[in-house]
Design a protein around this motif. Structure first.
Motif, PDB file in Angstrom:
ATOM      1  N   PHE A  54       0.835  -1.203   0.000  1.00  0.00           N
ATOM      2  CA  PHE A  54       0.000   0.000   0.000  1.00  0.00           C
ATOM      3  C   PHE A  54       0.872   1.257   0.000  1.00  0.00           C
ATOM      4  N   ASP A  56       2.414   2.878  -2.427  1.00  0.00           N
ATOM      5  CA  ASP A  56       2.157   3.841  -3.496  1.00  0.00           C
ATOM      6  C   ASP A  56       0.683   4.249  -3.414  1.00  0.00           C
ATOM      7  N   ARG A  57       0.405   5.413  -2.803  1.00  0.00           N
ATOM      8  CA  ARG A  57      -0.974   5.846  -2.575  1.00  0.00           C
ATOM      9  C   ARG A  57      -1.753   5.966  -3.879  1.00  0.00           C
ATOM     10  N   GLN A  58      -1.104   6.465  -4.918  1.00  0.00           N
ATOM     11  CA  GLN A  58      -1.815   6.626  -6.184  1.00  0.00           C
ATOM     12  C   GLN A  58      -2.204   5.275  -6.777  1.00  0.00           C
ATOM     13  N   VAL A  60      -2.971   2.622  -5.077  1.00  0.00           N
ATOM     14  CA  VAL A  60      -4.137   2.155  -4.318  1.00  0.00           C
ATOM     15  C   VAL A  60      -5.395   2.888  -4.771  1.00  0.00           C
ATOM     16  N   LEU A  61      -5.289   4.202  -4.953  1.00  0.00           N
ATOM     17  CA  LEU A  61      -6.445   4.978  -5.434  1.00  0.00           C
ATOM     18  C   LEU A  61      -6.915   4.464  -6.791  1.00  0.00           C
ATOM     19  N   ASP A  83      -3.348   1.445   8.187  1.00  0.00           N
ATOM     20  CA  ASP A  83      -4.064   1.624   6.928  1.00  0.00           C
ATOM     21  C   ASP A  83      -5.117   2.723   7.003  1.00  0.00           C
ATOM     22  N   GLY A  85      -4.813   6.028   7.108  1.00  0.00           N
ATOM     23  CA  GLY A  85      -4.581   7.129   6.173  1.00  0.00           C
ATOM     24  C   GLY A  85      -4.972   6.755   4.758  1.00  0.00           C
ATOM     25  N   THR A  86      -4.657   5.527   4.374  1.00  0.00           N
ATOM     26  CA  THR A  86      -5.037   5.045   3.038  1.00  0.00           C
ATOM     27  C   THR A  86      -6.555   5.027   2.889  1.00  0.00           C
ATOM     28  N   ALA A  89      -7.926   8.572   2.524  1.00  0.00           N
ATOM     29  CA  ALA A  89      -7.700   9.112   1.178  1.00  0.00           C
ATOM     30  C   ALA A  89      -8.678   8.504   0.176  1.00  0.00           C
ATOM     31  N   HIS A  93     -11.443  10.554  -1.960  1.00  0.00           N
ATOM     32  CA  HIS A  93     -11.348  10.481  -3.423  1.00  0.00           C
ATOM     33  C   HIS A  93     -12.657  10.003  -4.039  1.00  0.00           C
ATOM     34  N   GLN A 101      -9.145  12.661   6.020  1.00  0.00           N
ATOM     35  CA  GLN A 101      -7.723  12.732   6.340  1.00  0.00           C
ATOM     36  C   GLN A 101      -7.414  13.681   7.491  1.00  0.00           C
TER      37      GLN A 101
END
Length: 397
Positions: A54, A56-58, A60-61, A83, A85-86, A89, A93, A101
């Motif tokens: 996890f 790379d936040r982008q 995961v998004l 997890d 924060g993930t 986000a 999104h 957040q």
């Protein structure tokens, strides 16, 4: 049908998943590739998805946004604190209700939660950010040691450094380099550490239970030894003060709904309760089993009921709090499969089944009986089982 996406980079939350299944929820599960073969309750999950990490936040998004093309996701639930924060986000999104957040920051960042608590008038240990050298030196000159250098977004006692002298702090800063700003410095406050585990519904604490550790978690993690906690006296002044402080913490940090695990310390110096930290999660180290033995409420299952009720626009009904007393004792064990059968009192309601660990929970209507059993068991555990390993610098599954 209600669809819940659970995410986890560590193995936990089986009861949450099972409760979702019993409530008729369509459950999607996103985890990391290294946990593909973990002991998940697969019968409770409709579909598994895996990422390498996890980190790379982008990525995961993008992955969850792709899932959203074919699944109308109603709620996103992180089963582990790391997890959150993930999940926040992802909610922002995809415009899905739940903690965002800004609020997550106050429950994940020890500096942010201390600042918010202090602004609300909640007693906290003397602390300082460590961004600016002159400010840190002024604080050191004013606040006597020893001190603790703490990661702002870790959990439990992971990564905490004991500091006796300013030169030790300078050495620690040099070792941390750019990671220095991810820490805070606070005065060590000796005393008894307590925890309050609670359910929050529409900003109100609707269920709470208070327990006291036999030894501070920092001492257990860094010095080795036994993890032990027991229910404090019901309706006592200590319980009333702890529950009041926990309500104020929840209000000041802004949690709308969920579960919290908050820790407080009663200072040896003046007897005051001081807020240490909180987390918007179920307590670790089998505290959920301890709370269930004492109250009858399983916080994993209740959290699932709470989230699903809100997603469906239905009222959540908090559990009645049972009035039993319970205590937990867990130790790292020298043996791969320690034999605890010699501990055979009728009050034992749970035994830990985990390699190189020994553990049990006792429960009784009589708090003195719980205390006596734990006092009897602790030296026996040390003699028969206890092993000591260095404290981890990073989280482990």
């Amino acid at each position: 049908m209600t669809t819940v996406l659970c995410i986890a980079s560590y193995e936990k939350g089986a009861d949450f998943l099972r409760e979702c299944r019993s409530l008729g929820v369509h459950t999607l599960f996103l985890t990391v590739e290294s946990l593909r073969d973990a002991d998940w309750p697969r019968e409770a999950v409709d579909a598994f998805y895996y990422l390498q990490s996890f980190g790379d936040r982008q990525e995961v998004l993008n992955a969850v946004s792709y899932l959203a093309r074919s699944h109308r996701i109603d709620r996103i639930i992180p089963l582990d604190e790391f997890d959150q924060g993930t999940a926040a986000a992802l909610r922002e999104h995809l415009r899905i209700p739940g903690m965002g957040q800004t609020t997550v920051r106050r429950f994940r960042d020890k500096l942010a939660m201390r600042q918010a608590a202090a602004e609300a008038g909640i007693p906290v240990p003397p602390f300082t950010p460590v961004f600016h050298d002159a400010d840190v030196q002024t604080w050191l000159d004013r606040v006597p040691g020893p001190w603790l250098l703490k990661p702002r977004s870790s959990a439990a006692a992971i990564g905490i450094r004991w500091i006796d002298r300013p030169d030790q702090l300078r050495e620690a800063f040099d070792q941390l380099g750019d990671l220095r700003a991810d820490h805070l410095l606070e005065r060590f406050v000796p005393g008894t550490v307590y925890h309050v585990d609670a359910i929050i519904d529409e900003r109100r604490v609707v269920f709470a239970a208070a327990h006291a550790y036999a030894h501070p978690p920092f001492e257990v993690a860094h010095g080795g030894g036994l993890f032990c906690s027991r229910t404090i006296e019901r309706h006592s002044p200590d319980e009333e003060r702890l529950l009041e402080l926990n309500r104020t913490v929840v209000e000041s940090l802004g949690l709308v709904r969920g579960v919290v695990h908050s820790e407080f310390i009663r200072s040896e110096a003046d007897g005051r309760f001081v807020f240490l930290e909180t987390a918007a999660r179920v307590g670790g180290a089998h505290i959920v089993d301890l709370v269930e033995a004492a109250t009858g409420a399983n916080l994993w299952r209740e959290w699932a009921r709470l989230e699903v009720a809100h997603a469906r626009g239905e009222p959540y009904r908090a559990p009645e709090r049972g009035e039993s007393y319970a205590g937990i004792l867990i130790s790292l064990a020298r043996q791969a499969h320690p034999d605890t059968s010699a501990f055979d009192d009728a009050e034992i309601v749970w035994r830990l089944d985990k390699r190189h660990h020994a553990g049990l929970i006792v429960a009784s209507p009589d708090p003195d009986r719980v205390r006596a059993l734990l006092e009897d068991y602790m030296p026996r555990f040390r003699e028969q089982f206890t092993a000591v390993l260095p404290a981890p610098e990073t989280p482990t599954a």
